[in-house]
Design an enzyme around this catalytic site. Structure first.
Site, PDB file in Angstrom:
ATOM      1  N   TYR D  60       0.840  -1.196   0.000  1.00  0.00           N
ATOM      2  CA  TYR D  60       0.000   0.000   0.000  1.00  0.00           C
ATOM      3  C   TYR D  60       0.874   1.245   0.000  1.00  0.00           C
ATOM      4  O   TYR D  60       1.897   1.285   0.691  1.00  0.00           O
ATOM      5  CB  TYR D  60      -0.919   0.008   1.219  1.00  0.00           C
ATOM      6  CG  TYR D  60      -2.086  -0.950   1.099  1.00  0.00           C
ATOM      7  CD1 TYR D  60      -3.324  -0.502   0.651  1.00  0.00           C
ATOM      8  CD2 TYR D  60      -1.953  -2.297   1.412  1.00  0.00           C
ATOM      9  CE1 TYR D  60      -4.405  -1.365   0.532  1.00  0.00           C
ATOM     10  CE2 TYR D  60      -3.024  -3.176   1.292  1.00  0.00           C
ATOM     11  CZ  TYR D  60      -4.247  -2.708   0.854  1.00  0.00           C
ATOM     12  OH  TYR D  60      -5.310  -3.561   0.728  1.00  0.00           O
ATOM     13  N   GLU D  61       0.453   2.264  -0.725  1.00  0.00           N
ATOM     14  CA  GLU D  61       1.268   3.471  -0.832  1.00  0.00           C
ATOM     15  C   GLU D  61       1.418   4.179   0.509  1.00  0.00           C
ATOM     16  O   GLU D  61       2.298   5.011   0.682  1.00  0.00           O
ATOM     17  CB  GLU D  61       0.690   4.425  -1.886  1.00  0.00           C
ATOM     18  CG  GLU D  61      -0.695   4.928  -1.584  1.00  0.00           C
ATOM     19  CD  GLU D  61      -1.383   5.535  -2.802  1.00  0.00           C
ATOM     20  OE1 GLU D  61      -0.950   5.280  -3.941  1.00  0.00           O
ATOM     21  OE2 GLU D  61      -2.364   6.279  -2.615  1.00  0.00           O
ATOM     22  N   SER D  62       0.559   3.829   1.464  1.00  0.00           N
ATOM     23  CA  SER D  62       0.666   4.425   2.802  1.00  0.00           C
ATOM     24  C   SER D  62       1.885   3.908   3.568  1.00  0.00           C
ATOM     25  O   SER D  62       2.171   4.410   4.644  1.00  0.00           O
ATOM     26  CB  SER D  62      -0.602   4.121   3.596  1.00  0.00           C
ATOM     27  OG  SER D  62      -0.860   2.720   3.601  1.00  0.00           O
TER      28      SER D  62
END
Lengths: 265, 267, 267, 265
Positions: D60-62
């Site tokens: 996830y880009e988070s």
């Protein structure tokens, strides 16, 4: 490290090395941040933190920000640094996020050779780069510490071998070829503002940026300093004498180093 | 996914003559046992890369494994110089050693570029020093927005990176903590990687300050307890400062060094 | 060294009309209370910067605080669009909103450059997209070693960055963990910084995955428990998903929004 | 999300949205890594991991690498992602160290508009950029996900509004203006290799890179797909029919989403 022991009235006997470490420690102001180079600077910086500068923030290139070692680290990567630091970061982050933007007040460096403008050589001595007389360890973090810290203190044992007219190799820039050179090169920090040796204390002349002898340590003569300098030394009109190490300073230093002949950082 | 193998298998399979090899570690977690295995397996013509080549690089150089050294500080930390390194540079013994010399900031950024899939990194550095006159991998670059002149250094992408970490789990996920140096970048920049660990465990319980390298970013994991000695592994061992001090005497003399090599590594 | 103050004092002293302000947070730890304080103090002509402007930016925009938005994804995560943001862009209500639009990778690298004291960052990005035709802060750059063409983006250096973290100690050292986003970079890139925290404690006991910002890298710390609501603070609170869903209805209509603004923020 | 319920012999009734999520999930191979874009892809990726692909690595880009959420995250930054991840890293690191070098097998994206070459628009629809008809959220991580992952899967609800001849704004490049365009642009990954909608499955023609209808979902006719496509649709000589969701797939999906009308990631 050994050295001639000096006795001054009212003060305990100390070696020239101890005087150097104490004088270097005193130069660090409380509440500032100091990027601690490998070698002699670590001794002085830790002494300062245990004495007059308890809120000195020590930054090591190994990634320890705000390290509080309770004994002197033998290397800049001892475990005690990570265990006691405010924050531990990776090596790229130390250089990119913390050093490069000019956040650090003082860069504290040593040198194998130092010249009259405070330029540092830790690369090669004699011969040429490809076929050196002596191959030294190299740059480490010093070039960017010397460039980016708000100011630089240099601590070095002084002799005609270490204090040379012109360094054989510019590993880290002091004041380059003289006043205005740092600005011309676009180096953000002020460069070396103080050099502390086992003989005395030097500061750059505001006009020429050449190092000027401003203080001799107790028992050292100006002539002795001249003889240990590889160029025609500029001397301040009034040369002060460094206050000898106090008993408290010596006790703290010896607790760190293990005695007058102890290890260095 | 990382395979869990013996150190000898990992070196046999993943390190070849002529490779560019980075054994990284910043005082802490230095992969010394892996370096000795490379010596034992007789690798030659290696381009050795490391920010802080210390004793194990002195040993690799003295043993004749290296053709070139890419570095920023080559010394015996807290003690002094590296005598085998000096002898190679000053006297080409046992072989000439080509140097590619940078500063720490430059090397760190070269690894960052390598880990990032970029051909170069931008930094403020080297200005006014003599390093650009002896190192071709330092070039100026101009900011396209401000016109400011900065420094570019090319990515390092080792053929293989070797590191030592505290732990791995059985799936090959690697966990290290304490001073973590530039090891993550060195592994991610490399084509292949070998990680020696103090122990392989069922679970990697979280540790403050940890860096985790997922198994799929690592090629091989080998359990080698004490594999960082005389360096240390925080939580497992202390630095053997005496060894560093004794190395100075062992390494000063070629014959003493060769005796040490035979007794301590080759047998 | 960071001063420990009230949030109202921090905003009064550190956020001025016309400033470039980054309130950063990536779903987690969004400094919502600080955004509301900026609205309450009536700041105007702000250039708002954030990778993921969400509800609190919708509120700041709807309240008329912003002149410009520098961003990469403006939405209500998991719900849909931001209606106040849309209304400003499509209808200039309550004021025109200038956009400077990037991708996440571009914004992240702009903060990295800002934190690193560099005027720009190099990346692979934007190639073939229409973004460079509408955003002037995307330029090509050539690798001086390989000749390869890459993309440069300029540093972001906000006048002030505002973040929310779990804890600070009484000396102002800040500790956060969980998804830590780009907050460290946003603080280090800024001229000044405000950190709201769930609590100020005597000690910051180590937590796995923690990021610590030393006190001397922070300007002001304010204790605001729940200051990230409806976002969450790992270890302290859960995300209020209902609030995000309800915001869709509240924000669709100007009058409903203004009623909400008066009741929930201004009084 | 609601939709017409479809019943197929031997299979439980399911909605078109559920068929889309199941078909998208099936596309993910076990043991690969998937960069999960915001929106529909998260549902499908999590379904795959709970079904046939337990060793699918979700990124996830988070900042969550290898997240294993036990319920569907409402946003890409839910706490469950950090708590269950193999490693949590900062956002710059996700993009620079993990995405940019091409380490990720599959980029899984959604779109507001998609064109015949798989180019994605999530920026503006109608009007021009400065005065758009509809302002969308923008790029997020998608441009670099679409550029750098080894291949890209796109999951999108299909209609003449979403399947357009030419996107109003190229937010993320699919195959550009056709075959060879990605190579010409120097984009490292293969680009979109599969598009999954609520009506069927499309793959780019190896010669032209234009999307070709290869599969319709159970109960969907080719004509229905043509009518929901804003260009003259290329259709494979033999159009297959997607296997309807199994009872196990539907149970797993509904456990994730809270039922046929449940939330999406």
């Amino acid at each position: 490290m050994t050295g001639t022991s000096v006795e001054t009235s009212g003060h305990a006997a100390h070696t020239a090395s101890e005087m150097m470490s104490v004088a270097a420690a005193r130069a660090l102001r409380d509440g500032t941040s100091c990027f601690v180079g490998i070698g002699l600077p670590s001794t002085a910086a830790n002494l300062a933190r245990r004495g007059h500068a308890p809120n000195l923030t020590l930054i090591y290139e190994s990634g320890a920000l705000g390290a509080r070692p309770d004994s002197l680290p033998l290397s800049i990567g001892d475990g005690i640094l990570a265990e006691t630091a405010d924050a531990v970061v990776g090596v790229p982050e130390v250089f990119n996020y913390w050093l490069q933007p000019g956040r650090i007040d003082v860069g504290f460096l040593s040198a194998a050779q130092l010249d009259r403008f405070g330029n540092i050589n830790t690369t090669v001595i004699g011969g040429d780069y490809a076929n050196p007389g002596v191959r030294l360890p190299g740059a480490g973090g010093a070039p960017e510490i010397a460039a980016s810290c708000r100011e630089v203190f240099i601590v070095v044992k002084q002799s005609r071998r270490s204090f040379v007219d012109k360094v054989d190799f510019v590993t880290s820039v002091g004041h380059g070829s003289g006043a205005g050179d740092r600005a011309r090169l676009g180096l953000p920090g002020a460069g070396p503002t103080m050099v502390i040796t086992d003989l005395g204390v030097f500061r750059p002349d505001p006009g020429t940026a050449e190092l000027v002898l401003e203080q001799v340590h107790p028992g050292v003569t100006v002539q002795q300093v001249r003889e240990a300098t590889g160029w025609e030394l500029a001397v301040a009109s009034e040369v002060g004498t460094t206050t000898a190490p106090t008993a408290g300073e010596l006790t703290a230093l010896r607790a760190l180093t293990g005695g007058p002949d102890g290890k260095e950082g | 996914m990382a395979e869990i193998v013996t150190l000898a298998e990992a070196v046999t399979e993943l390190v070849s003559d002529g490779d560019q090899v980075a054994l990284e570690g910043f005082t802490h977690l230095i992969p010394v046992a892996a370096g000795h295995e490379i010596i034992r397996q007789g690798r030659r013509d290696l381009t050795l890369v490391r920010m802080t080549p210390d004793i194990v690089y002195d040993q690799l150089i003295g043993a004749g494994c290296a053709r070139k050294l890419v570095f920023s500080w080559g010394g015996n930390p807290g003690v002094g110089s590296l005598h085998r390194f000096r002898d190679a540079v000053q006297n080409a013994w046992p072989a000439p050693l080509e140097l590619e010399e940078h500063s720490h900031a430059g090397m760190a950024n070269r690894y960052v570029a390598g880990a990032s899939g970029l051909p170069f990194a931008v930094m403020r550095g080297y200005t006014g020093t003599d390093l650009p006159s002896v190192t071709t991998t330092i070039k100026p670059i101009t900011c396209p927005f401000t016109g400011e002149r900065l420094t570019a250094v090319p990515a390092i992408n080792p053929d293989v990176t070797v590191i030592h970490a505290q732990r791995a789990d059985r799936a090959g996920n690697v966990q290290m903590w304490g001073l973590v140096g530039v090891q993550k970048e060195a592994v991610l920049a490399a084509g292949r990687s070998i990680v020696t660990v103090e122990e392989v465990t069922d679970e990697l319980s979280p540790v403050a300050g940890q860096v985790v390298l997922p198994s799929w970013a690592v090629t091989a994991v080998a359990e080698v307890a004490g594999g960082a000695h005389p360096s240390y592994a925080q939580g497992y061992s202390d630095r053997d400062n005496t060894y560093y001090q004794e190395w100075d005497a062992i390494s000063r003399d070629r014959a003493t060094f060769e005796k040490w090599l035979t007794e301590a590594v080759l047998t």
